[in-house]
Enzyme design. Structure first.
Site, PDB file in Angstrom:
ATOM      1  N   ASP A   1       0.856  -1.198   0.000  1.00 45.42           N
ATOM      2  CA  ASP A   1       0.000   0.000   0.000  1.00 45.42           C
ATOM      3  C   ASP A   1       0.883   1.236   0.000  1.00 45.42           C
ATOM      4  O   ASP A   1       2.101   1.157   0.209  1.00 45.42           O
ATOM      5  CB  ASP A   1      -0.911  -0.011   1.228  1.00 45.42           C
ATOM      6  CG  ASP A   1      -2.227   0.716   0.994  1.00 45.42           C
ATOM      7  OD1 ASP A   1      -2.242   1.704   0.241  1.00 45.42           O
ATOM      8  OD2 ASP A   1      -3.246   0.302   1.593  1.00 45.42           O
TER       9      ASP A   1
ATOM     10  N   ASP B   1       2.914   1.732  -4.919  1.00 45.91           N
ATOM     11  CA  ASP B   1       2.026   2.481  -5.793  1.00 45.91           C
ATOM     12  C   ASP B   1       1.719   1.552  -6.962  1.00 45.91           C
ATOM     13  O   ASP B   1       2.613   1.204  -7.739  1.00 45.91           O
ATOM     14  CB  ASP B   1       2.730   3.749  -6.278  1.00 45.91           C
ATOM     15  CG  ASP B   1       1.931   4.546  -7.291  1.00 45.91           C
ATOM     16  OD1 ASP B   1       0.904   4.043  -7.779  1.00 45.91           O
ATOM     17  OD2 ASP B   1       2.354   5.670  -7.621  1.00 45.91           O
ATOM     18  N   VAL B   2       0.470   1.128  -7.108  1.00 41.32           N
ATOM     19  CA  VAL B   2       0.161   0.090  -8.090  1.00 41.32           C
ATOM     20  C   VAL B   2       0.293   0.571  -9.529  1.00 41.32           C
ATOM     21  O   VAL B   2       0.227  -0.249 -10.459  1.00 41.32           O
ATOM     22  CB  VAL B   2      -1.245  -0.505  -7.862  1.00 41.32           C
ATOM     23  CG1 VAL B   2      -1.312  -1.219  -6.529  1.00 41.32           C
ATOM     24  CG2 VAL B   2      -2.329   0.553  -7.985  1.00 41.32           C
TER      25      VAL B   2
ATOM     26  N   SER C   1     -16.385  -4.257  -9.081  1.00 41.65           N
ATOM     27  CA  SER C   1     -17.453  -3.541  -8.385  1.00 41.65           C
ATOM     28  C   SER C   1     -18.764  -3.841  -9.098  1.00 41.65           C
ATOM     29  O   SER C   1     -18.763  -4.217 -10.284  1.00 41.65           O
ATOM     30  CB  SER C   1     -17.184  -2.032  -8.414  1.00 41.65           C
ATOM     31  OG  SER C   1     -18.338  -1.290  -8.051  1.00 41.65           O
TER      32      SER C   1
ATOM     33  N   TYR D   1     -15.179   5.425 -13.443  1.00 37.16           N
ATOM     34  CA  TYR D   1     -15.109   4.339 -12.464  1.00 37.16           C
ATOM     35  C   TYR D   1     -15.746   3.075 -13.035  1.00 37.16           C
ATOM     36  O   TYR D   1     -15.164   1.986 -12.963  1.00 37.16           O
ATOM     37  CB  TYR D   1     -15.802   4.755 -11.175  1.00 37.16           C
ATOM     38  CG  TYR D   1     -15.739   3.713 -10.082  1.00 37.16           C
ATOM     39  CD1 TYR D   1     -14.537   3.454  -9.418  1.00 37.16           C
ATOM     40  CD2 TYR D   1     -16.868   2.983  -9.711  1.00 37.16           C
ATOM     41  CE1 TYR D   1     -14.461   2.498  -8.421  1.00 37.16           C
ATOM     42  CE2 TYR D   1     -16.802   2.028  -8.712  1.00 37.16           C
ATOM     43  CZ  TYR D   1     -15.599   1.786  -8.067  1.00 37.16           C
ATOM     44  OH  TYR D   1     -15.530   0.834  -7.086  1.00 37.16           O
TER      45      TYR D   1
ATOM     46  N   LYS E   1     -13.907  -0.575 -13.803  1.00 35.97           N
ATOM     47  CA  LYS E   1     -14.299  -1.815 -13.137  1.00 35.97           C
ATOM     48  C   LYS E   1     -14.863  -2.836 -14.118  1.00 35.97           C
ATOM     49  O   LYS E   1     -14.734  -4.049 -13.918  1.00 35.97           O
ATOM     50  CB  LYS E   1     -15.311  -1.509 -12.027  1.00 35.97           C
ATOM     51  CG  LYS E   1     -14.698  -0.735 -10.852  1.00 35.97           C
ATOM     52  CD  LYS E   1     -13.515  -1.468 -10.239  1.00 35.97           C
ATOM     53  CE  LYS E   1     -12.989  -0.788  -8.989  1.00 35.97           C
ATOM     54  NZ  LYS E   1     -11.863  -1.531  -8.365  1.00 35.97           N
TER      55      LYS E   1
END
Length: 256
Positions: free
Chosen positions: A38, A67-68, A146, A159, A163
């Site tokens: 994270d 940091d992804v 999601s 968003y 997803k």
């Protein structure tokens, strides 16, 4: 606890807070060692860092700053699992939640959403898959999508697009990696009470949110523990024949 994950090691992106933290707790309760990847070690909601909680349960755990959107940092998180015998479960949980009218979305905002929610999942899964293949191990990759990736929603176009991409990516990876014994599944949470839905995009705790809650058949907001139980199922041998699945955890709101 039954020790469903004894001897396994899980890497969890976005694992310090919210849903990721609760998944880590649940895994630790069932005997898994943890790599918490994270941006920070401290939970956004306050309290004891997950690494300390996990160690108090008698398992091993380590924190890796990650940091992804940085593929090198994702690789470092997966490599950190070698300290505990190698990765068995990869939970690509890190993500951001934003809402904005479609015509007002700026290119930089679109890019940030895709970088975190899609690129981060893609290359997190890739790093874990390459390691599992290199080690000749079977494993489980769990991608956090999601309900917004199932139905779409006005004001949340970027968003929802991100997803939805995670959902189809998971189906594709399930087909490609399944023959190697690597299962890939997606989780689709509904509205879960975390800092993301109370602060980042305030829905829960607002008048409009309270009205919306009435449409959820189970009559309550989701809790991180609800998602964690689903993630435990997908990480454990109970789901050994589950691959390419979309697990919806939303109290029935999507299809109500």
């Amino acid at each position: 606890m039954s020790g469903m994950l004894d001897g396994k090691t899980a890497v969890i992106t976005g694992g310090a807070s919210g849903i990721g933290r609760q998944i880590g707790r649940r895994y630790a309760e069932e005997g898994a060692n943890l790599v918490v990847a994270d941006l920070q070690n401290e939970p956004r909601e306050g309290g004891t860092p997950l690494v300390e909680e996990a160690e108090s349960m008698g398992v091993s755990a380590t924190y890796v700053e990650c940091d992804v959107t940085n593929t090198a940092q994702l690789q470092a998180a997966v490599d950190a699992a070698d300290e505990f015998g190698g990765v068995d479960v990869m939970v690509n949980n890190a993500g951001i939640f934003r809402g904005k009218e479609f015509t007002a979305v700026e290119e930089s905002e679109f890019d940030q959403m895709m970088d975190v929610n899609v690129k981060g999942v893609f290359f997190g899964a890739q790093a874990a898959a390459k390691k599992l293949l290199e080690d000749g191990r079977e494993g489980s990759i769990i991608n956090m999508s999601s309900v917004a990736g199932l139905t779409g929603s006005a004001q949340y176009t970027t968003y929802c697009a991100s997803k939805g991409a995670v959902r189809l990516l998971s189906y594709s990876l399930a087909s490609e990696l399944g023959p190697e014994g690597i299962r890939v599944n997606a989780i689709h949470p509904g509205l879960i009470e975390t800092e993301m839905t109370t602060e980042d995009v305030p829905i829960i705790g607002t008048e409009g949110g309270d009205q919306y809650k009435q449409s959820i058949p189970l009559g309550r907001w989701g809790e991180p523990a609800d998602v964690a139980d689903g993630a435990l199922f997908l990480a454990s041998d109970l789901s050994s024949y589950v691959n390419g699945e979309s697990l919806v955890i939303d109290g029935g709101m999507t299809y109500a």
